[in-house]
Write an enzyme that holds these catalytic residues in place. Structure first.
Site, PDB file in Angstrom:
ATOM      1  N   LEU A  16      51.041  28.013  40.101  1.00 38.32           N
ATOM      2  CA  LEU A  16      52.191  28.400  39.030  1.00 38.32           C
ATOM      3  C   LEU A  16      51.538  29.452  37.993  1.00 38.32           C
ATOM      4  O   LEU A  16      52.447  30.136  37.349  1.00 38.32           O
ATOM      5  CB  LEU A  16      52.371  26.931  38.277  1.00 38.32           C
ATOM      6  CG  LEU A  16      53.144  26.122  38.620  1.00 38.32           C
ATOM      7  CD1 LEU A  16      53.513  24.771  37.906  1.00 38.32           C
ATOM      8  CD2 LEU A  16      54.372  26.453  39.157  1.00 38.32           C
ATOM      9  N   GLY A  17      50.400  29.775  38.473  1.00 35.78           N
ATOM     10  CA  GLY A  17      49.813  30.917  37.416  1.00 35.78           C
ATOM     11  C   GLY A  17      49.006  30.519  36.306  1.00 35.78           C
ATOM     12  O   GLY A  17      49.104  31.087  35.251  1.00 35.78           O
ATOM     13  N   GLY A  19      45.847  30.835  35.881  1.00 39.41           N
ATOM     14  CA  GLY A  19      44.997  31.725  35.527  1.00 39.41           C
ATOM     15  C   GLY A  19      45.656  32.800  34.421  1.00 39.41           C
ATOM     16  O   GLY A  19      44.931  33.533  33.620  1.00 39.41           O
ATOM     17  N   LEU A  20      46.592  33.378  34.976  1.00 42.09           N
ATOM     18  CA  LEU A  20      47.450  34.325  34.096  1.00 42.09           C
ATOM     19  C   LEU A  20      47.881  33.998  32.945  1.00 42.09           C
ATOM     20  O   LEU A  20      47.738  34.591  31.930  1.00 42.09           O
ATOM     21  CB  LEU A  20      48.635  34.674  35.130  1.00 42.09           C
ATOM     22  CG  LEU A  20      49.354  36.114  34.981  1.00 42.09           C
ATOM     23  CD1 LEU A  20      48.072  37.094  34.978  1.00 42.09           C
ATOM     24  CD2 LEU A  20      50.286  36.422  35.861  1.00 42.09           C
ATOM     25  N   GLU A 141      40.355  26.689  31.336  1.00 44.82           N
ATOM     26  CA  GLU A 141      41.149  26.612  32.388  1.00 44.82           C
ATOM     27  C   GLU A 141      40.673  25.454  33.314  1.00 44.82           C
ATOM     28  O   GLU A 141      39.518  25.528  33.799  1.00 44.82           O
ATOM     29  CB  GLU A 141      41.708  27.797  33.293  1.00 44.82           C
ATOM     30  CG  GLU A 141      42.450  27.437  34.163  1.00 44.82           C
ATOM     31  CD  GLU A 141      42.755  28.771  35.070  1.00 44.82           C
ATOM     32  OE1 GLU A 141      42.431  29.760  34.919  1.00 44.82           O
ATOM     33  OE2 GLU A 141      43.444  28.592  36.175  1.00 44.82           O
ATOM     34  N   CYS A 386      32.858  50.291  49.272  1.00 42.23           N
ATOM     35  CA  CYS A 386      31.858  49.313  49.656  1.00 42.23           C
ATOM     36  C   CYS A 386      31.864  49.606  51.285  1.00 42.23           C
ATOM     37  O   CYS A 386      31.321  50.382  51.905  1.00 42.23           O
ATOM     38  CB  CYS A 386      31.968  48.171  49.399  1.00 42.23           C
ATOM     39  SG  CYS A 386      30.394  46.891  49.589  1.00 42.23           S
ATOM     40  N   GLN A 390      30.819  52.983  53.691  1.00 47.27           N
ATOM     41  CA  GLN A 390      29.825  52.855  55.018  1.00 47.27           C
ATOM     42  C   GLN A 390      30.362  53.284  56.105  1.00 47.27           C
ATOM     43  O   GLN A 390      29.731  54.160  56.896  1.00 47.27           O
ATOM     44  CB  GLN A 390      29.329  51.321  55.262  1.00 47.27           C
ATOM     45  CG  GLN A 390      28.723  50.607  54.036  1.00 47.27           C
ATOM     46  CD  GLN A 390      28.229  49.195  53.875  1.00 47.27           C
ATOM     47  OE1 GLN A 390      28.795  48.381  55.049  1.00 47.27           O
ATOM     48  NE2 GLN A 390      27.635  48.578  53.105  1.00 47.27           N
ATOM     49  N   HIS A 513      31.896  48.149  44.098  1.00 45.02           N
ATOM     50  CA  HIS A 513      33.293  47.580  43.811  1.00 45.02           C
ATOM     51  C   HIS A 513      34.036  48.011  42.302  1.00 45.02           C
ATOM     52  O   HIS A 513      33.819  47.202  41.535  1.00 45.02           O
ATOM     53  CB  HIS A 513      33.493  46.031  43.855  1.00 45.02           C
ATOM     54  CG  HIS A 513      33.265  45.844  45.485  1.00 45.02           C
ATOM     55  ND1 HIS A 513      34.022  45.751  46.181  1.00 45.02           N
ATOM     56  CD2 HIS A 513      32.013  45.440  45.962  1.00 45.02           C
ATOM     57  CE1 HIS A 513      33.740  45.229  47.481  1.00 45.02           C
ATOM     58  NE2 HIS A 513      32.484  45.212  47.242  1.00 45.02           N
ATOM     59  N   GLU A 515      36.677  48.365  41.458  1.00 52.93           N
ATOM     60  CA  GLU A 515      37.945  47.470  41.015  1.00 52.93           C
ATOM     61  C   GLU A 515      37.771  46.238  40.330  1.00 52.93           C
ATOM     62  O   GLU A 515      38.703  45.849  39.285  1.00 52.93           O
ATOM     63  CB  GLU A 515      38.864  46.811  42.364  1.00 52.93           C
ATOM     64  CG  GLU A 515      37.999  45.935  43.053  1.00 52.93           C
ATOM     65  CD  GLU A 515      37.237  46.391  44.389  1.00 52.93           C
ATOM     66  OE1 GLU A 515      36.634  47.620  43.991  1.00 52.93           O
ATOM     67  OE2 GLU A 515      36.941  45.845  45.384  1.00 52.93           O
TER      68      GLU A 515
END
Ligand code: GLN
Length: 558
Positions: A16-17, A19-20, A141, A386, A390, A513, A515
């Site tokens: 259901l989200g 975390g968000l 959470e 990453c 390579q 990484h 991101e």
């Protein structure tokens, strides 16, 4: 002053989200000038998600201190500035590991070690440890869904926290589902009632209900839920589906979630300043143009395995008021049937930029090499992360420097030219876990490189890693002689961190990484610049296409 906590649980169904929702609450409290912590408990027995399949569990998010954590921590970092480390994500496995270690050491002095109080104490101590940094509010959470056997010790621990700290220091937020039943043409509140009752049966009365629904909750609905679930009417929050996740904090603010939490916590704070979030959402809905990027990877059918990557690309695009058209291309589908087979090129035509993300194992590598060759030769912006860095080195070694069997020892341990190899291989260390280069490492950038320009002229940066293999410096002279540039290395020069191709519009590979460090309001420079280069490529391509079209129609009419 006692620490204050917001506990976020979920009911009815998973996904259901939560975390968000937790991240958005953090975002709202921060935008009111408060300092927040966020942490997540995962009820499974794995010690961390590091060895879990990306297909089952989605991305492994890496924190600065090198912890391999649940992807929800990515939401926390993107929506807030909460400091996150391995203390902010604990699984049942980790909790038991700590307890068993103590038991073996004799710390329990021969007592019987039990779920209550030993496991619950360990859980409570880990919350206190996180909240001890003096932040105003710690948001916790609890993974899983109320009713799961596995989450019981965590729920019991937060019940005890309320008992110990009092109502003015703890808020229970419960995320639930209010489904639309087509046959009845109605939103149904029963699943929410059951879920709240289930929580109550273990001693937790929810204070605020975040009701996921696909349409607005009417006043009557809210009143009904409030009456049956024993909460204030204004504590029944309609959490309606929204096209972009960046709208979630705005929706919560409109429903007064932050004000209510502060009221329950007896905490004063200035009004939220959400101007920047509103601007961002405005760009999402009214972009000035678009850009299309192909991601050539191996876990593409399950987008959650590249969660942060997708977000970082979106941040790069939205910050330039561009709509991101993302195509996920399965690398295996780009492999050549014969040495001269270039049919894969058709699949790559029309994209403004190509990205090869991280990954493990041999599958799909030849397809990635084809995509990189295409980007390099056709001057399409390329970003390799990453594994994508390579493979860019292998492609260059093979097709530019003539080392036909150049490879990574990950894919062919017997290859003659191991352009990518495991430094630790030489030491004979071979085990799961423990051998990865993880977390934040400093990288020194070469002046006047694409990388240093992207980072605004910086000479030293820090980025997060998660990999075993490295560029083999024995091949440096050959590849650099062929035209590759090494523009970033660790301060002692041991590890190559960034490679790029001068003369190409944008060709950059990084061993880390990036991101993981991109935020919607602070897009990562490498993503921003990659998207910008891809957009320039698009404009160039479209204008040359229209010139060709004009010439063609002129020729026809004359
Ligand atoms: N498989 C490669 C390595 O272990 C790349 C890992 C990654 O992309 N995260 O080095």
């Amino acid at each position: 002053m006692s620490a204050k906590y917001v506990f976020v649980t979920g009911g009815v169904v998973s996904s259901l989200g939560k975390g968000l929702a937790a991240a958005s609450i953090g975002c709202l409290l921060e935008s009111r000038g408060l300092r927040v912590n966020l942490m997540k408990f995962d009820p499974y027995l794995n010690v961390d998600p590091g060895t879990m399949s990306p297909f089952q569990h989605g991305e492994v998010f890496v924190t600065n201190d090198g912890a391999e954590t649940d992807l929800d921590l990515g939401h926390y970092e993107r929506f807030t500035h909460a400091p996150l480390s391995r203390d902010n994500n604990l699984t049942t496995g980790r909790i038991y590991e700590q307890i068993i270690l103590k038991e073996r050491r004799g710390d329990y002095l021969g007592k019987t070690v039990q779920v209550i109080p030993h496991v619950t104490n360990e859980i409570k101590n880990s919350m206190r440890k996180v909240s001890s940094n003096g932040a105003d509010v710690t948001i916790v959470e609890i993974g899983g869904t109320v009713g799961d056997i596995e989450s019981l010790p965590f729920l019991e621990a937060i019940r005890q926290m309320r008992q110990e700290l009092g109502r003015e220091n703890t808020v229970f937020v419960h995320l639930t589902l209010v489904p639309w039943i087509a046959a009845a043409q109605e939103l149904k509140t029963k699943p929410t009632q059951h879920s709240v009752k289930e929580l109550l049966s273990i001693g937790i009365q929810a204070d605020i209900l975040l009701c996921r629904c696909d349409r607005a909750l009417s006043r009557e609905m809210k009143q009904k839920i409030a009456a049956f679930c024993n909460v204030e009417e204004r504590a029944v929050v309609g959490a309606k589906d929204v096209p972009t996740i960046y709208e979630v904090p705005l929706g919560f603010a409109q429903e007064g979630v932050d004000a209510l939490i502060l009221k329950y916590l007896h905490k004063e704070a200035p009004e939220a300043n959400l101007t920047k979030w509103r601007e961002l959402v405005g760009h999402c809905y009214h972009p000035k143009d678009e850009v299309s990027i192909a991601v050539v990877g191996k876990y593409v059918e399950y987008e959650d395995s590249y969660k942060s990557l997708k977000e970082a690309l979106t941040h790069g695009a939205v910050s330039q008021s561009l709509r991101l058209n993302l195509a996920w291309i399965e690398a295996e589908g780009l492999e050549s049937k014969t040495p001269d087979d270039r049919s894969y090129e058709f699949q790559l035509e029309g994209f403004d930029g190509i990205l090869v993300p991280g990954g493990f194992g041999k599958r799909g590598i030849e397809g990635m090499l084809n995509a990189i060759r295409y980007a390099r030769e056709k001057k399409v912006p390329y970003f390799g992360i990453c594994l994508g860095m390579q493979t860019a080195c292998i492609e260059f070694a093979r097709n530019v420097c003539g080392l036909k069997d150049a490879n990574s020892s990950e894919f062919d341990p017997a290859a003659q030219h191991r352009v990518i190899y495991k430094l630790r291989e030489l030491l004979g260390v071979e085990e799961m876990g423990g051998t990865m280069r993880l977390g934040a490492w400093t990288c020194i950038l070469q002046e006047d490189s694409l990388a240093s320009r992207a980072y605004g002229g910086a000479t030293e940066i820090s980025e997060r890693h998660r990999h075993r293999y490295e560029f083999n410096r024995e091949y440096e002279a050959l590849l650099v002689g062929g035209g590759l540039r090494i523009s970033g290395s660790t301060p002692d020069g041991t590890y190559v961190e960034i490679i790029e191709l001068p003369g190409h519009p944008y060709f950059l590979g990084c061993q880390f990484h990036p991101e993981f460090k991109s935020k919607p309001l602070e897009p990562h420079p490498l993503f921003r610049e990659f998207v910008a280069a891809s957009y320039r490529n698009r404009l160039g391509r479209l204008s040359s296409e229209s010139v060709a079209l004009a010439a063609f129609s002129n020729a026809l009419s004359s």
